[in-house]
Design a protein around this motif. Sequence first.
Motif, mmCIF file in Angstrom:
data_model
loop_
_atom_site.group_PDB
_atom_site.id
_atom_site.type_symbol
_atom_site.label_atom_id
_atom_site.label_comp_id
_atom_site.label_asym_id
_atom_site.label_seq_id
_atom_site.Cartn_x
_atom_site.Cartn_y
_atom_site.Cartn_z
ATOM 1 N N LEU A 157 83.152 31.332 -22.506
ATOM 2 C CA LEU A 157 83.563 30.555 -21.445
ATOM 3 C C LEU A 157 84.691 31.271 -20.580
ATOM 4 O O LEU A 157 84.636 31.242 -19.296
ATOM 5 C CB LEU A 157 84.013 29.196 -21.495
ATOM 6 C CG LEU A 157 82.743 28.170 -22.143
ATOM 7 C CD1 LEU A 157 83.288 27.022 -22.632
ATOM 8 C CD2 LEU A 157 81.808 27.862 -21.303
ATOM 9 N N LYS A 158 85.675 32.028 -21.272
ATOM 10 C CA LYS A 158 86.790 32.422 -20.902
ATOM 11 C C LYS A 158 86.488 33.854 -19.876
ATOM 12 O O LYS A 158 87.084 34.056 -19.116
ATOM 13 C CB LYS A 158 87.881 32.784 -21.804
ATOM 14 C CG LYS A 158 89.352 33.515 -21.430
ATOM 15 C CD LYS A 158 90.246 33.090 -22.493
ATOM 16 C CE LYS A 158 91.484 33.985 -22.027
ATOM 17 N NZ LYS A 158 91.360 35.409 -22.197
ATOM 18 N N GLU A 159 85.712 34.499 -20.688
ATOM 19 C CA GLU A 159 85.405 36.101 -20.163
ATOM 20 C C GLU A 159 84.224 36.320 -19.370
ATOM 21 O O GLU A 159 83.634 37.247 -19.200
ATOM 22 C CB GLU A 159 85.570 37.010 -21.521
ATOM 23 C CG GLU A 159 86.833 36.661 -22.098
ATOM 24 C CD GLU A 159 86.977 37.719 -23.541
ATOM 25 O OE1 GLU A 159 86.057 38.127 -23.844
ATOM 26 O OE2 GLU A 159 88.099 37.488 -23.986
ATOM 27 N N SER A 160 83.411 35.038 -19.285
ATOM 28 C CA SER A 160 81.966 35.209 -18.659
ATOM 29 C C SER A 160 82.046 35.900 -17.128
ATOM 30 O O SER A 160 81.345 36.423 -16.720
ATOM 31 C CB SER A 160 80.975 34.085 -18.876
ATOM 32 O OG SER A 160 81.809 32.974 -18.291
ATOM 33 N N ASN A 161 83.221 35.159 -16.558
ATOM 34 C CA ASN A 161 83.480 35.578 -15.102
ATOM 35 C C ASN A 161 82.503 34.755 -14.266
ATOM 36 O O ASN A 161 81.966 35.753 -13.327
ATOM 37 C CB ASN A 161 83.656 37.114 -14.714
ATOM 38 C CG ASN A 161 84.394 37.569 -13.566
ATOM 39 O OD1 ASN A 161 85.008 36.844 -12.968
ATOM 40 N ND2 ASN A 161 84.012 38.577 -12.867
ATOM 41 N N VAL A 162 81.680 33.831 -14.688
ATOM 42 C CA VAL A 162 80.748 33.151 -13.865
ATOM 43 C C VAL A 162 81.178 32.298 -12.990
ATOM 44 O O VAL A 162 82.347 31.720 -13.127
ATOM 45 C CB VAL A 162 79.970 32.359 -14.825
ATOM 46 C CG1 VAL A 162 78.730 31.517 -14.073
ATOM 47 C CG2 VAL A 162 78.956 33.216 -15.688
ATOM 48 N N THR A 163 80.844 32.695 -11.657
ATOM 49 C CA THR A 163 81.194 31.424 -10.548
ATOM 50 C C THR A 163 80.414 30.070 -10.654
ATOM 51 O O THR A 163 79.331 30.192 -10.406
ATOM 52 C CB THR A 163 80.975 32.157 -9.207
ATOM 53 O OG1 THR A 163 81.561 33.543 -9.233
ATOM 54 C CG2 THR A 163 81.405 31.262 -8.193
ATOM 55 N N HIS A 164 81.071 29.126 -11.061
ATOM 56 C CA HIS A 164 80.394 27.852 -11.120
ATOM 57 C C HIS A 164 80.322 27.103 -9.763
ATOM 58 O O HIS A 164 80.814 27.538 -8.639
ATOM 59 C CB HIS A 164 81.221 27.016 -11.890
ATOM 60 C CG HIS A 164 81.370 27.219 -13.431
ATOM 61 N ND1 HIS A 164 80.490 27.471 -14.195
ATOM 62 C CD2 HIS A 164 82.608 28.139 -14.075
ATOM 63 C CE1 HIS A 164 80.961 27.834 -15.334
ATOM 64 N NE2 HIS A 164 81.979 28.400 -15.385
ATOM 65 N N GLU A 165 79.091 26.448 -9.679
ATOM 66 C CA GLU A 165 78.672 25.877 -8.406
ATOM 67 C C GLU A 165 79.619 24.724 -7.971
ATOM 68 O O GLU A 165 79.511 24.542 -6.828
ATOM 69 C CB GLU A 165 77.358 25.269 -8.488
ATOM 70 C CG GLU A 165 76.455 24.990 -7.351
ATOM 71 C CD GLU A 165 74.989 24.450 -7.443
ATOM 72 O OE1 GLU A 165 74.471 24.064 -6.578
ATOM 73 O OE2 GLU A 165 74.453 24.451 -8.676
ATOM 74 N N ASP B 65 85.878 44.533 -19.318
ATOM 75 C CA ASP B 65 85.528 43.136 -19.377
ATOM 76 C C ASP B 65 84.172 42.982 -19.258
ATOM 77 O O ASP B 65 83.753 42.007 -20.090
ATOM 78 C CB ASP B 65 86.547 42.277 -18.517
ATOM 79 C CG ASP B 65 87.991 42.886 -18.399
ATOM 80 O OD1 ASP B 65 88.450 43.190 -19.403
ATOM 81 O OD2 ASP B 65 88.949 42.124 -17.523
ATOM 82 N N ALA B 66 83.558 43.368 -18.414
ATOM 83 C CA ALA B 66 82.128 43.079 -18.241
ATOM 84 C C ALA B 66 81.244 43.571 -19.188
ATOM 85 O O ALA B 66 80.443 42.758 -19.697
ATOM 86 C CB ALA B 66 81.620 43.559 -16.644
ATOM 87 N N LEU B 67 81.372 44.797 -19.699
ATOM 88 C CA LEU B 67 80.788 45.325 -21.100
ATOM 89 C C LEU B 67 81.139 44.347 -22.247
ATOM 90 O O LEU B 67 80.170 44.190 -22.914
ATOM 91 C CB LEU B 67 81.275 46.694 -21.170
ATOM 92 C CG LEU B 67 80.489 47.667 -20.121
ATOM 93 C CD1 LEU B 67 81.456 49.029 -20.517
ATOM 94 C CD2 LEU B 67 79.558 47.681 -20.296
ATOM 95 N N HIS B 68 82.294 43.863 -22.235
ATOM 96 C CA HIS B 68 82.620 43.173 -23.661
ATOM 97 C C HIS B 68 81.986 41.856 -23.400
ATOM 98 O O HIS B 68 81.450 41.153 -24.334
ATOM 99 C CB HIS B 68 84.031 43.007 -23.674
ATOM 100 C CG HIS B 68 84.701 42.310 -25.014
ATOM 101 N ND1 HIS B 68 84.695 42.846 -26.375
ATOM 102 C CD2 HIS B 68 84.999 40.974 -24.853
ATOM 103 C CE1 HIS B 68 84.989 41.893 -26.845
ATOM 104 N NE2 HIS B 68 85.093 40.857 -26.249
ATOM 105 N N THR B 69 82.020 41.217 -22.225
ATOM 106 C CA THR B 69 81.276 40.096 -22.234
ATOM 107 C C THR B 69 80.047 40.175 -22.349
ATOM 108 O O THR B 69 79.267 39.147 -23.085
ATOM 109 C CB THR B 69 81.613 39.424 -20.647
ATOM 110 O OG1 THR B 69 83.169 39.346 -20.401
ATOM 111 C CG2 THR B 69 81.008 38.023 -20.484
ATOM 112 N N ASP B 70 79.345 41.025 -21.752
ATOM 113 C CA ASP B 70 77.745 41.322 -22.080
ATOM 114 C C ASP B 70 77.450 41.399 -23.587
ATOM 115 O O ASP B 70 76.399 40.543 -23.924
ATOM 116 C CB ASP B 70 77.309 42.557 -21.322
ATOM 117 C CG ASP B 70 77.272 42.416 -19.643
ATOM 118 O OD1 ASP B 70 77.405 41.290 -19.345
ATOM 119 O OD2 ASP B 70 77.375 43.514 -19.150
#
Length: 531
Positions: free
Chosen positions: A210-218, A513-518
């Motif tokens: 949840l912390k590192e996903s960098n998802v933009t919530h609706e 960060d993105a690679l680690h989240t993936d």
Amino acid sequence: MDITHITYWSETVSFPILSILTLIPVAAMIAVILTSSPVAALRLGFAGTVSTFLLSVYLLSAFNADLAGIQLYERYQSLGVTYTVGVDGTNILFILLTTTLALLTLIYTLTARHVSDRTHIASLLGYEAILIGAFAALNAMQFWLWCFLEMIPIVLMTLRSGSSQNRRWVVALVLQHFSSGLLMTLAGFMMLGFGIMLTTDVLSFDWLVLKESNVTHEYPTLIFFLLLFGFAIRMPLFPFHAWLPVVAEHGTIASVGIFLVSLKLGIYAIVRYLIPLLPEVAEHWAWFVTMLGLIGIFYGALLAFMQINFRRLIAFAIISQTGLITVGLFDFSTHGMEGGIVLAISFGMATAGILLSLGMIYKRTHTAFIPRLGGIFDTNAAIAVLFVICALSTMGMPGTPGFDGIHLLIDGTIQGQGWLIAIAILFGNVLTVGLLLRAFQQIFIASPKRFQGPFVNIHQASSPPSPRNEWIIAIAICGLLLATGINTSPWLNIIDQNIHSSSTGNNSHNNTDALHTDKLLATHSMITKDN
């Protein structure tokens, strides 16, 4: 922001210490329920709380304050259910506070004459296990489940040991407020988890994901307010505080130590979940939360001045303290976050000491009305010393942890929100301390102002020397406050271990960060498919 580093328990200790720390009070609770002897139940209760306290001290010694990230990490998955626990600078001191006050609360039961109540002792042990599990959880739904289970010991303790004839009404009020908070929190967590699923096809409530996903919530603002209001009920933050004065007046002081740790669970949830997971929204609405905190500071202090029941007085003082801490957490500075966490722990210990001292007075005098009390300093030295040291600690007296906590919080507030807000919270803190010292003068120094009734004779009830258990509680709490206050550097080193990432949120992410989240999401996806 750097990616959260993970250190597994096997790299530091020889056994899963956090799971064992949770299971010990559970095992002791089961043993207490099964035994038919009150003496055996009490011994089992002490065996469980002492063992848990000693293990929490070992946990603190095994923690490396120089190593950033999550330590002593445990992760298990079965039947699609994930169990993850770990400690960092945010939660390890709250776990130690839990085990310390659980032990002191059980010692208090000897003074409060609940030693033959097996249900009360079992509830206390269960409460301790629930709070340890909640503080150690690194999964949002796991945290929520522990908070849900917390209502069980609260109900049992209030019904069994409450000091009012309206215990069922008090229980209904608590369940109403806590259920509302749990429903809002559940909705917020579900929206966070399913928001990740819509982007990655992986449903996860793991805090790291949840912390590192960098998802933009609706609907980020809706999620923020669902979590904020859900946590605010637990803290309690104005205007979600109505249940606390009622519980303080009609509930049981016998469980007050562990119950005060429960109030800090809401503050911890803001530091763990709200600010790191929704940093931009939290920063945008910081003015609103700050306003609630400022109102709470003065509202709590002014209403406390109007109380003649010392239980309600302390309840409104807690509301004022909660507003103070909230303002510090939402100034989005490292010093503000440090000061907020230090004050949450310091206030938790000091307020527990105040309420335990007042509980001892209530057991002697059978009254909670301040005008009926007075002049009992000489015959109750242990209780008086405990009260005044704890009251001075909330003021931020030099030599107590509140001193550094207040200064850090003020420094952070000046940096983040300016001098006017800093002056306001200083003035509010002075009001809170003033009312506590005024209560000390009325209870221990001045003469009673009202007729005490045939059942209350303070001097006859108090003339024997203070029991040994009262001195143990007084020396333990005062010693902890003064010992940690002289040198708060170890506390701050632990909190600083990851406070920067908590205060700045995840506003920036690089390719690493993105690679680690993936990788995290891929791992969760493979485990889910395997099961």
